[in-house]
Enzyme design. Structure first.
Site, PDB file in Angstrom:
ATOM      1  N   GLU A  45       0.834  -1.210   0.000  1.00  0.00           N
ATOM      2  CA  GLU A  45       0.000   0.000   0.000  1.00  0.00           C
ATOM      3  C   GLU A  45       0.867   1.257   0.000  1.00  0.00           C
ATOM      4  O   GLU A  45       0.610   2.223   0.720  1.00  0.00           O
ATOM      5  CB  GLU A  45      -0.965   0.000   1.195  1.00  0.00           C
TER       6      GLU A  45
ATOM      7  N   CYS B 202     -16.495  -0.309 -18.650  1.00  0.00           N
ATOM      8  CA  CYS B 202     -17.365  -0.429 -17.476  1.00  0.00           C
ATOM      9  C   CYS B 202     -17.157   0.723 -16.499  1.00  0.00           C
ATOM     10  O   CYS B 202     -18.097   1.122 -15.809  1.00  0.00           O
ATOM     11  CB  CYS B 202     -17.152  -1.782 -16.795  1.00  0.00           C
TER      12      CYS B 202
END
Length: 177
Positions: free
Chosen positions: A83, A173
Protein backbone atom coordinates in the site's frame (compact mmCIF):
# COMPACT_ATOMS: atom_id res chain seq x y z
CA UNK A 1 27.69 -0.84 -7.61
CA UNK A 2 25.99 -1.41 -4.27
CA UNK A 3 23.16 -3.66 -5.54
CA UNK A 4 20.44 -1.44 -4.15
CA UNK A 5 17.42 -0.93 -6.37
CA UNK A 6 13.67 -0.29 -6.43
CA UNK A 7 11.05 -2.67 -7.84
CA UNK A 8 7.58 -1.12 -8.23
CA UNK A 9 4.36 -3.05 -8.83
CA UNK A 10 1.36 -0.83 -9.59
CA UNK A 11 -2.19 -1.49 -10.70
CA UNK A 12 -5.83 -1.40 -9.62
CA UNK A 13 -7.38 -3.12 -6.66
CA UNK A 14 -7.54 -6.93 -6.89
CA UNK A 15 -4.68 -7.14 -9.40
CA UNK A 16 -2.44 -9.21 -7.12
CA UNK A 17 0.00 -6.51 -6.03
CA UNK A 18 0.27 -7.69 -2.41
CA UNK A 19 0.48 -11.32 -3.53
CA UNK A 20 3.32 -10.43 -5.91
CA UNK A 21 5.06 -8.43 -3.18
CA UNK A 22 4.93 -11.45 -0.84
CA UNK A 23 6.17 -13.76 -3.62
CA UNK A 24 9.15 -11.54 -4.34
CA UNK A 25 10.08 -11.12 -0.68
CA UNK A 26 9.84 -14.91 -0.17
CA UNK A 27 12.26 -15.46 -3.09
CA UNK A 28 14.85 -13.34 -1.30
CA UNK A 29 14.16 -15.12 2.00
CA UNK A 30 14.84 -18.47 0.33
CA UNK A 31 18.17 -17.04 -0.86
CA UNK A 32 18.97 -16.18 2.80
CA UNK A 33 18.50 -12.41 2.55
CA UNK A 34 17.27 -10.63 5.68
CA UNK A 35 13.84 -9.34 4.69
CA UNK A 36 11.23 -7.10 6.27
CA UNK A 37 7.82 -5.96 5.07
CA UNK A 38 6.04 -2.76 6.04
CA UNK A 39 2.32 -2.14 5.79
CA UNK A 40 0.24 0.99 6.23
CA UNK A 41 -1.02 0.92 9.82
CA UNK A 42 -4.45 2.37 9.01
CA UNK A 43 -5.17 -0.68 6.82
CA UNK A 44 -6.66 -3.02 9.39
CA UNK A 45 -9.21 -4.77 7.20
CA UNK A 46 -8.15 -8.30 8.10
CA UNK A 47 -6.00 -7.92 11.24
CA UNK A 48 -2.31 -7.43 11.96
CA UNK A 49 0.34 -8.14 9.37
CA UNK A 50 0.15 -7.88 5.60
CA UNK A 51 -2.95 -9.56 4.16
CA UNK A 52 -3.97 -10.30 0.60
CA UNK A 53 -7.62 -10.13 -0.49
CA UNK A 54 -7.67 -13.95 -0.58
CA UNK A 55 -6.71 -13.93 3.12
CA UNK A 56 -3.03 -14.90 2.91
CA UNK A 57 -1.10 -13.37 5.80
CA UNK A 58 2.53 -12.24 6.00
CA UNK A 59 4.32 -10.69 8.98
CA UNK A 60 4.86 -6.94 8.65
CA UNK A 61 5.86 -3.86 10.57
CA UNK A 62 3.17 -1.20 10.68
CA UNK A 63 3.63 2.53 10.08
CA UNK A 64 1.90 5.64 8.78
CA UNK A 65 5.24 7.20 7.78
CA UNK A 66 8.17 5.11 6.60
CA UNK A 67 10.68 7.32 8.40
CA UNK A 68 9.17 6.05 11.66
CA UNK A 69 10.59 2.54 11.08
CA UNK A 70 14.08 3.56 9.91
CA UNK A 71 15.80 2.43 13.11
CA UNK A 72 13.95 -0.92 13.05
CA UNK A 73 15.10 -1.91 9.57
CA UNK A 74 18.81 -1.12 9.48
CA UNK A 75 19.82 -4.80 9.56
CA UNK A 76 17.59 -5.82 6.64
CA UNK A 77 18.76 -5.95 3.04
CA UNK A 78 15.31 -6.39 1.42
CA UNK A 79 12.40 -4.09 2.29
CA UNK A 80 8.88 -4.84 1.04
CA UNK A 81 6.29 -2.06 1.24
CA UNK A 82 2.57 -2.72 0.77
CA UNK A 83 0.00 0.00 0.00
CA UNK A 84 2.86 2.34 -0.90
CA UNK A 85 0.46 5.02 -2.14
CA UNK A 86 -0.54 5.85 1.45
CA UNK A 87 2.96 6.70 2.70
CA UNK A 88 3.69 10.44 2.32
CA UNK A 89 7.46 9.82 2.38
CA UNK A 90 7.51 6.85 -0.04
CA UNK A 91 9.71 8.51 -2.68
CA UNK A 92 12.39 9.83 -0.34
CA UNK A 93 12.44 6.62 1.71
CA UNK A 94 12.79 4.29 -1.28
CA UNK A 95 15.49 6.42 -2.89
CA UNK A 96 17.47 6.56 0.37
CA UNK A 97 17.20 2.81 1.01
CA UNK A 98 18.19 1.89 -2.56
CA UNK A 99 21.13 4.30 -2.41
CA UNK A 100 22.22 2.56 0.81
CA UNK A 101 22.32 -0.76 -1.06
CA UNK A 102 18.95 -2.17 -0.06
CA UNK A 103 16.47 -3.89 -2.36
CA UNK A 104 13.13 -2.09 -2.07
CA UNK A 105 9.97 -3.75 -3.39
CA UNK A 106 6.82 -1.59 -3.46
CA UNK A 107 3.21 -2.60 -4.17
CA UNK A 108 0.86 0.34 -4.73
CA UNK A 109 -2.23 1.61 -6.46
CA UNK A 110 -1.25 3.87 -9.34
CA UNK A 111 -4.59 5.64 -9.56
CA UNK A 112 -7.43 6.66 -7.29
CA UNK A 113 -11.05 5.60 -7.79
CA UNK A 114 -11.31 8.81 -9.87
CA UNK A 115 -8.47 7.62 -12.16
CA UNK A 116 -6.17 10.37 -10.91
CA UNK A 117 -2.52 9.73 -9.88
CA UNK A 118 -2.43 8.35 -6.33
CA UNK A 119 -0.48 10.80 -4.19
CA UNK A 120 3.18 10.76 -5.25
CA UNK A 121 3.52 7.06 -6.12
CA UNK A 122 4.05 7.85 -9.81
CA UNK A 123 7.13 9.87 -8.82
CA UNK A 124 8.76 6.53 -7.99
CA UNK A 125 8.67 5.40 -11.63
CA UNK A 126 11.75 7.33 -12.83
CA UNK A 127 13.67 6.16 -9.74
CA UNK A 128 12.80 2.47 -10.15
CA UNK A 129 14.87 -0.15 -11.92
CA UNK A 130 11.77 -2.30 -12.49
CA UNK A 131 8.14 -1.22 -12.94
CA UNK A 132 5.30 -3.68 -13.49
CA UNK A 133 1.71 -2.59 -14.20
CA UNK A 134 -0.61 -5.41 -13.13
CA UNK A 135 -4.22 -5.75 -14.22
CA UNK A 136 -7.22 -7.38 -12.59
CA UNK A 137 -10.35 -8.92 -14.08
CA UNK A 138 -13.28 -6.58 -14.64
CA UNK A 139 -15.91 -7.49 -12.05
CA UNK A 140 -18.66 -6.48 -14.47
CA UNK A 141 -17.71 -7.89 -17.91
CA UNK A 142 -14.67 -10.10 -17.04
CA UNK A 143 -12.25 -8.38 -19.45
CA UNK A 144 -8.85 -6.99 -18.37
CA UNK A 145 -9.33 -4.32 -15.69
CA UNK A 146 -6.94 -1.42 -15.14
CA UNK A 147 -9.07 0.74 -12.86
CA UNK A 148 -10.53 0.71 -9.34
CA UNK A 149 -14.17 1.81 -9.04
CA UNK A 150 -15.61 2.87 -5.68
CA UNK A 151 -19.10 1.56 -5.03
CA UNK A 152 -20.14 4.21 -2.48
CA UNK A 153 -20.64 7.95 -2.80
CA UNK A 154 -17.75 8.98 -0.50
CA UNK A 155 -15.40 11.55 -2.01
CA UNK A 156 -12.35 11.20 0.28
CA UNK A 157 -9.33 9.64 -1.41
CA UNK A 158 -8.23 7.45 1.50
CA UNK A 159 -11.04 5.03 2.26
CA UNK A 160 -9.63 1.57 2.85
CA UNK A 161 -11.85 -1.35 1.91
CA UNK A 162 -12.18 -4.55 -0.07
CA UNK A 163 -14.72 -5.83 -2.57
CA UNK A 164 -17.46 -4.46 -0.31
CA UNK A 165 -16.37 -0.95 -1.32
CA UNK A 166 -14.46 -1.29 -4.59
CA UNK A 167 -14.51 -3.14 -7.90
CA UNK A 168 -11.83 -3.59 -10.50
CA UNK A 169 -13.21 -2.49 -13.87
CA UNK A 170 -12.17 -2.07 -17.49
CA UNK A 171 -12.34 1.28 -19.28
CA UNK A 172 -15.81 0.68 -20.76
CA UNK A 173 -17.37 -0.43 -17.48
CA UNK A 174 -15.73 2.46 -15.61
CA UNK A 175 -17.26 4.97 -18.04
CA UNK A 176 -20.64 3.21 -18.28
CA UNK A 177 -21.26 3.07 -14.52
Amino acid sequence: MNGGHIQLMIGPMFSGKSTELIRRVRRYQIAQYKCVTIKYSNDNRYGTGLWTHDKNNFEALEATKLCDVLESITDFSVIGIDEGQFFPDIVEFCERMANEGKIVIVAALDGTFQRKPFNNILNLIPLSEMVVKLTAVCMKCFKEASFSKRLGEETEIEIIGGNDMYQSVCRKCYIDS
